[in-house]
Design a protein around this motif. Structure first.
Motif, short mmCIF file in Angstrom:
data_model
loop_
_atom_site.label_atom_id
_atom_site.label_comp_id
_atom_site.label_asym_id
_atom_site.label_seq_id
_atom_site.Cartn_x
_atom_site.Cartn_y
_atom_site.Cartn_z
N CYS A 145 0.82 -1.22 0.00
CA CYS A 145 0.00 0.00 0.00
C CYS A 145 0.85 1.27 0.00
O CYS A 145 0.44 2.28 -0.56
CB CYS A 145 -0.98 -0.01 1.17
N CYS A 148 2.16 1.47 -3.63
CA CYS A 148 1.00 1.74 -4.48
C CYS A 148 0.52 3.19 -4.30
O CYS A 148 0.26 3.89 -5.27
CB CYS A 148 -0.11 0.75 -4.11
N ARG A 152 0.48 5.86 -7.21
CA ARG A 152 -0.87 6.22 -7.68
C ARG A 152 -1.07 7.74 -7.61
O ARG A 152 -1.64 8.35 -8.51
CB ARG A 152 -1.92 5.50 -6.84
N CYS A 236 -8.78 -5.98 -3.49
CA CYS A 236 -7.34 -6.02 -3.81
C CYS A 236 -6.66 -7.10 -2.96
O CYS A 236 -6.83 -7.15 -1.74
CB CYS A 236 -6.71 -4.65 -3.53
FE1 SF4 Z 1 -3.12 -1.23 -1.14
FE2 SF4 Z 1 -4.35 -2.55 -3.09
FE3 SF4 Z 1 -5.33 -0.21 -2.26
FE4 SF4 Z 1 -3.05 -0.30 -3.67
S1 SF4 Z 1 -5.08 -0.87 -4.42
S2 SF4 Z 1 -3.44 0.90 -1.79
S3 SF4 Z 1 -2.15 -2.21 -2.91
S4 SF4 Z 1 -5.18 -2.11 -1.03
#
Ligand code: SF4
Ligand code: ZN
Length: 311
Positions: A145, A148, A152, A236
């Motif tokens: 996370c 990510c 993101r 996820c």
């Molecule tokens: Fe975490 Fe999955 Fe959300 Fe990315 S998409 S922040 S990996 S839970």
């Protein structure tokens, strides 16, 4: 005359007497589907207005994961935005490259934007860093996370800028906000708990708004359900490593036993912000020495992450 609370053993809407679909502990009201929809849309409109989140002529980029929060946000915006003269909507989906999860939500996002006639941009981690998240995380899944989140944020900001957006809207709801307060408290991270008021932040970053911050996850699910827009999508696979998942379970239980817990947490954060105003000195923002993005140190989080990934 006020309708009765229950008819033939079924709770009824406090506004019209039709069968209720939800109980709102905060307002102590039962609401039918129609009144839930108008209540949610009115509260989102008043959050936007009270916090001056959108102005006439804004081009709003909605971060559309395809999950229920961002789906509700796009549906609500497609109804509300015409009242902000000249405002435009664009949806951005980030494809992290997570097997068994992202393909379904991507399809849902594409179908929704097509139905609403909203311009849709898809950006991927593969474009950004030449790899899928799954490949980047080999052997370091517990950091999923964090990795990510950093990538993101960058992918979304770049795509929003490329799409000519003036503001980014995310679907964070009241549950998410309460979870974040508790997580930052558990980590002892006061600067992250309080609002970033660092000098220069508004001119270097596109403003980010959270119009659903006063709406609970349960209200959002019911809002979509009564319109036939609710669908069960995969979770996820990295959720199991996230502190948020544990905090979420704990808070849901507390909310059930002590209604109002999440609201009180968010309120506490606002009180702390107020008391700390001027006391916590945020590092001034500058430009990353490697990529030129805004950051608080010499090198931004994305560049630091790239180094640690050997990129
Ligand atoms: Fe975490 Fe999955 Fe959300 Fe990315 S998409 S922040 S990996 S839970
Ligand atoms: Zn950088």
């Amino acid at each position: 005359m006020k309708p009765p609370a229950v008819s033939k053993g079924v709770p009824v809407c406090s506004c019209c007497g039709e069968p209720a679909v939800i109980y709102q502990p905060a307002s102590k009201r039962h609401l039918c589907g129609r009144h839930l929809m108008s209540d949610v849309e009115l509260r989102v409109a008043s959050t936007i207005k009270n916090e001056s989140q959108i102005h006439a002529g804004d081009r709003v980029a909605v971060a559309l994961s395809g999950g229920k929060d961002s789906t509700a946000l796009l549906v609500i915006f497609s109804r509300l935005l015409p009242s902000f003269q000249g405002s435009e909507l664009v949806a951005i989906t980030v494809d992290e490259g997570i097997a068994g999860y992202r393909a379904d939500t991507l399809r849902a996002a594409e179908a929704l934007t097509k139905k609403l006639g909203v311009n849709h941009h898809i950006v991927s981690f593969r474009d950004l860093i030449s790899n899928d998240l799954d490949a980047l995380l080999k052997g370091r899944e517990k950091e999923a996370c964090t990795v990510c989140g950093i990538l993101r944020k960058k992918a979304l900001a770049d795509a929003a800028r490329d799409a000519g957006a003036t503001v980014i809207a995310t679907g964070h709801n009241l549950d998410d906000e309460a979870q974040s307060v508790l997580m930052n408290t558990l980590r002892g991270d006061l600067p992250r708990l309080i609002r970033d008021t660092g000098p220069g932040s508004s001119s270097l970053f596109l403003p980010r708004i959270k119009p659903l911050a006063a709406i609970t996850e349960k209200e959002i699910a019911a809002y979509l359900f009564v319109q036939g827009l609710f669908s069960v999508l995969p979770e996820c696979p990295y959720t199991k490593y996230a502190l948020r998942a544990e905090v979420r379970t704990m808070l849901s239980r507390l909310e059930r036993l002590h209604p109002g817990t999440m609201l009180h947490l968010v309120y506490s954060k606002k009180q702390i912000e107020k008391y700390c105003e001027g006391m916590v000195v945020m590092e001034p923002l500058r430009r990353c020495l490697e990529c030129g993005d805004p950051c608080s140190g010499e090198i931004c989080q994305v560049c630091r992450l790239k180094h640690s990934l050997g990129k």
